[in-house]
Write a protein that holds these residues in place. Structure first.
Motif, PDB file in Angstrom:
ATOM      1  N   GLY A   1      49.913  61.550  56.778  1.00  0.00           N
ATOM      2  CA  GLY A   1      50.828  61.538  57.992  1.00  0.00           C
ATOM      3  C   GLY A   1      51.589  62.807  58.092  1.00  0.00           C
ATOM      4  O   GLY A   1      52.538  62.980  58.623  1.00  0.00           O
ATOM      5  N   SER A   2      52.255  63.060  56.456  1.00  0.00           N
ATOM      6  CA  SER A   2      53.377  64.145  56.112  1.00  0.00           C
ATOM      7  C   SER A   2      52.756  65.661  57.038  1.00  0.00           C
ATOM      8  O   SER A   2      52.062  65.959  56.817  1.00  0.00           O
TER       9      SER A   2
ATOM     10  N   GLU B   1      41.046  59.731  59.181  1.00  0.00           N
ATOM     11  CA  GLU B   1      39.808  59.854  59.333  1.00  0.00           C
ATOM     12  C   GLU B   1      39.379  61.494  59.964  1.00  0.00           C
ATOM     13  O   GLU B   1      37.939  61.620  59.626  1.00  0.00           O
ATOM     14  N   ALA B   2      40.538  61.991  60.678  1.00  0.00           N
ATOM     15  CA  ALA B   2      40.086  63.827  60.570  1.00  0.00           C
ATOM     16  C   ALA B   2      40.214  64.842  59.220  1.00  0.00           C
ATOM     17  O   ALA B   2      38.786  64.761  59.501  1.00  0.00           O
TER      18      ALA B   2
ATOM     19  N   ARG C   1      43.011  68.846  67.879  1.00  0.00           N
ATOM     20  CA  ARG C   1      41.852  69.142  67.174  1.00  0.00           C
ATOM     21  C   ARG C   1      42.321  67.170  66.793  1.00  0.00           C
ATOM     22  O   ARG C   1      40.982  66.665  66.032  1.00  0.00           O
ATOM     23  N   LEU C   2      42.924  66.547  66.329  1.00  0.00           N
ATOM     24  CA  LEU C   2      43.075  65.426  66.260  1.00  0.00           C
ATOM     25  C   LEU C   2      42.522  64.551  67.415  1.00  0.00           C
ATOM     26  O   LEU C   2      41.774  63.291  66.889  1.00  0.00           O
ATOM     27  N   ALA C   3      42.614  64.823  68.735  1.00  0.00           N
ATOM     28  CA  ALA C   3      42.351  64.259  69.631  1.00  0.00           C
ATOM     29  C   ALA C   3      41.103  64.241  70.237  1.00  0.00           C
ATOM     30  O   ALA C   3      40.446  63.592  70.421  1.00  0.00           O
ATOM     31  N   ALA C   4      39.799  65.495  69.572  1.00  0.00           N
ATOM     32  CA  ALA C   4      38.843  65.820  69.215  1.00  0.00           C
ATOM     33  C   ALA C   4      38.269  64.443  68.918  1.00  0.00           C
ATOM     34  O   ALA C   4      37.272  63.846  69.011  1.00  0.00           O
ATOM     35  N   CYS C   5      38.355  64.484  67.605  1.00  0.00           N
ATOM     36  CA  CYS C   5      38.632  63.290  66.597  1.00  0.00           C
ATOM     37  C   CYS C   5      38.759  62.034  66.623  1.00  0.00           C
ATOM     38  O   CYS C   5      37.554  61.056  66.749  1.00  0.00           O
TER      39      CYS C   5
END
Length: 807
Positions: free
Chosen positions: A504-505, A615-616, A577-581
């Motif tokens: 997450g960094s 998760e992504a 991309r993270l939102a879609a994941c």
């Protein structure tokens, strides 16, 4: 038993606490706390990202990089004359000195002997014609820096020169027709006959000349490059530069390599102010040539005296102008000739003159104007960029005109300035035909006029002067309108890389350079805001030509505008991309996913940002991205000098009050009130600091920082702190009120903020004209003071003497 505390330390601590309290008072802490709780990371005051490292002495500059085994040191042998011809060199004497490994001359350069930024007219090392006193002729490579310097200092003994008569002043160059570039002309006519006819028809007119001196950048960290040969003949250069891509190009040309074989890196600079935009090229090239030849690392760090003698600075200007105006002080027509001291080569003199001519109008509508710009070729250092990049030199000329018109009419200078402000309709188009659609100058000036008690203080100063024959007070309010963008359209582009790691960094790299102005801080804030995380998750890395290619200089106040937008673009792609994941894993729409305060909200659930990142990664989602930005709507015709060169304008105004001793020419700034337009500030604390610093730096340019060349030899006499005087803490006014104007940028800049690097340097015009007002009081305001800039004590005394003699 504890020692008693030195009362002087207590006094300083109390003064510093007062300063911090004053700064905090200008920032709405409650509003910022609320914004933070809502997940905002821009518009928030936070310390510079390297502040703790600076204070602890851990921030790494080029000279702090651990030297590799076998590192050699370089020093430059300089020309002892300002003009002439190099007839020969007896370098065996130098080669025989202790510690000397080699001596590099122009013949050792495998590629092009040139470091010109636009026009290829600037040799790395002299090979024939001598251009200025202090021009590098050879480079000594030795095992230690002191050994290299001792050997290079014998240049006068080993160089055979045929001296010639130098041309040293811009006026002399103009009279001889010596220019580094073709003259520039910019005219605008709204009435038949143009400026000439408007002046002839005007009820009032006058013609005069004006001189404004140059200014040394005086960066705390001097020029430095550390070149390290790499495998396959490639080269790594650590360079203190505002323009790594240009250094890459210059070094590759000097070494006859492709650009992909040269890597230039800059983590941070200890100041630049324009002096490390193009002028770091000579040092990068010499170090690289020596490292390439010897296959060993080479460091080149000149001392302050050599830095002064080799590099250029802000252009000094000489003006001749004629003005026609009406009974209310409205300018009806003006014709102005500007001549700059370009130095021995073109460098950035063309863009500087262009920007000067595009800022001659400052905040005023000029119906008929005729401008002529000449870049005089002189046998002095090649002058270059400096904070404001010609804008201050252009704008101060019209401010001098406004001040003189007011005095000739017996009116308050602010009333004359306000009568000429840009307005609406036909009164909102610049001489270069760009409409001023975001004009807030009248509103901003009105706010400052009220908050500073300008009118009452003018009255109080007049009352003081009426009973004080020696000490005279002066008060002035001056406005600023400053165009933001590079004059050349294709420079207005930037790239960035953002990496999100599985813990997450976040890492961000962009093409801008950090020189203490807080660019990395602002870019990191933009990325943190876009991804909805704490600022502490984001780290900015060194500017590196192997990461983001083909970058523009960090200059023209575009650093945050361009690189902030590019980094935002990269971060936004990752967020999408993270939102879609998240939607794919947890349901709901990707458009409804929310990122804030290190949390992700999706389909009624909330979890940590780092959880979604993990998760992504498992879902093979790309967690890095590149970003790009190009400023829209810019165009410029160099021939007609018309177009839309600026994306928007930044505004500001300042009121200064001074007291002048008319017997000695000494003066003191008593109070300064500043209101500056930073749009919707990305970081108010950083921006206020930038405004304060620019004000003091600009005040130094106009008052204490005098450059003096010997009139015969061309030797720069003011080449050290002992003779060149920048402002100190003691020159700051005891009352210094700086606030940011409330309002968004009209254009779609990064979070509707505005550039804040260069525009505030024009704010201390108020100091110069307050001094002029005080000098004028010595003659009951009946005589226009012939005050030149910088207004040193000597210049002030000369002006007082002239005023009293005429009165």
């Amino acid at each position: 038993m504890n020692k008693p505390v030195d009362p002087r330390l207590l006094q300083n601590a109390e003064a510093f606490a007062d300063y911090l309290a004053n700064t905090a008072a200008r920032i709405d802490a409650d509003a910022e706390a609320k914004a933070l709780s809502q997940g905002k990371r821009v518009g928030i005051s936070r310390p510079h990202e390297s502040a703790a490292l600076h204070v602890a002495g851990e921030a790494t500059y080029v000279d702090d990089i651990p030297e590799l085994t076998g590192t050699l040191h370089c020093a430059l042998g300089l020309s002892p004359v300002a003009a002439g011809r190099l007839a020969g060199m007896s370098l065996d004497v130098i080669r025989a000195m202790p510690g000397v490994v080699d001596v590099i001359t122009a013949s050792d350069i495998p590629g092009t002997n040139d470091c010109g930024s636009i026009i290829h007219d600037d040799p790395i090392l002299c090979s024939g014609d001598i251009r200025h006193l202090g021009q590098p002729v050879f480079a000594v490579i030795a095992t230690t820096r002191n050994e290299a310097r001792r050997a290079a200092a014998r240049a006068k003994e080993v160089l055979q020169v045929e001296p010639a008569e130098p041309v040293l002043t811009p006026r002399e160059a103009h009279e001889k027709g010596r220019y580094v570039l073709p003259p520039m002309h910019l005219s605008r006519s709204t009435n038949e006959g143009g400026a000439r006819a408007a002046i002839d028809r005007a009820p009032h007119k006058f013609k005069t000349t004006f001189d404004v001196g140059g200014q040394e950048q005086f960066y705390l960290e001097g020029q430095i490059s550390y070149a390290i040969p790499k495998e396959g003949g490639t080269m790594l250069v650590h360079c203190s530069t505002q323009h790594p891509s240009e250094m890459q190009h210059l070094v590759s040309h000097a070494l006859a390599l492709h650009a992909n074989e040269v890597q230039v890196e800059c983590r941070r600079m200890g100041g630049g102010f324009g002096g490390k935009e193009s002028q770091s090229g000579l040092f990068a090239c010499v170090a690289a040539v020596a490292a390439h030849k010897l296959r060993r690392p080479v460091k080149l760090r000149p001392d302050r005296d050599d830095d002064f003698l080799i590099t250029g600075r802000r252009h000094c200007f000489w003006y001749e102008y004629e003005v026609g105006y009406d009974d209310d002080g409205r300018i009806l027509g003006v014709e102005v000739t500007m001549v700059s001291r370009a130095g021995h080569s073109a460098d950035l003199s063309g863009p500087v003159m262009t920007r000067a001519m595009c800022h001659f109008d400052n905040a005023y509508w000029l119906p008929d104007v005729d401008m002529h710009g000449y870049s005089g070729r002189t046998n002095t250092q090649s002058n270059t960029a400096f904070r404001g990049f010609g804008g201050p030199q252009g704008a101060i000329a019209i401010e001098n005109i406004m001040d003189s018109v007011a005095r000739k009419l017996g009116r308050d200078p602010l009333d004359v300035r306000r009568a000429n402000f840009y307005g609406k309709g036909e009164r909102n188009v610049t001489p270069y035909l760009q409409p001023v659609t975001d004009n807030i100058v009248d509103d901003l000036v009105g706010q400052l006029e009220a908050s500073s008690d300008y009118r009452a203080r003018r009255v109080a100063a007049a009352q003081f002067n009426a009973t004080s024959p020696i000490l005279k007070r002066g008060v002035a309010l001056t406005p600023v309108k400053f165009g933001i963008s590079f004059n050349v359209a294709h420079f207005n582009q930037a790239g960035a890389l953002v990496h999100v790691y599985t813990d997450g960094s976040i890492l961000v790299n962009h093409g801008g350079t950090e020189m203490g102005q807080g660019l990395n801080t602002k870019v990191a804030q933009v990325v943190a805001h876009e991804l909805g995380v704490r600022f502490e998750r984001v780290r900015a890395t060194a500017t590196d030509t192997s990461k983001v290619a083909n970058t523009s200089a960090t200059a023209a106040s575009t650093g945050a505008d361009l690189n902030g937008k590019a980094a935002q673009d990269a971060a936004r792609q990752i967020r999408e991309r993270l939102a879609a994941c998240a939607a794919a894993r947890h349901g709901g729409s990707k458009d409804d996913v929310r990122f804030a305060n290190d949390k992700v909200q999706v389909n009624g659930r909330e979890f940590d940002f780092s959880t979604l990142v993990a998760e992504a990664y498992m879902d093979r989602v790309q967690l890095w991205s590149d970003g790009f930005y190009a400023t829209p709507g810019l165009h410029w015709d160099r021939e007609s000098m018309t177009g839309h060169p600026f994306y928007y304008f930044a505004y500001g105004a300042a009121v200064a009050e001074v007291v002048v001793d008319t017997l000695t020419g000494e003066w003191k700034l008593l109070r300064a009130d500043v209101l500056h337009d930073a749009g919707r500030s990305l970081n108010p604390a950083v921006d206020i600091g930038q405004v304060e610093g620019a004000f003091i730096q600009g005040m130094g340019w106009l008052t204490t920082e005098e450059l003096v060349w010997h009139p015969k030899t061309g030797m720069l006499s003011t080449h050290a702190p002992s003779t060149y005087k920048i402002p100190t803490a003691n020159d700051c006014p005891p009352v210094f009120n700086v606030r940011l104007f409330e309002g968004d940028n009209f254009e779609d800049s990064i979070h509707r903020s505005k550039a804040v690097g260069e525009p505030p340097l024009l704010l201390p015009f108020s100091v110069f004209y307050a001094i002029r007002d005080a000098v004028s009081a010595a003659g009951d305001h009946k005589v226009d003071p012939p005050l030149r800039a910088p207004a040193t004590c000597e210049a002030i005394l000369n002006a007082v003497t002239a005023v009293r003699a005429t009165h």
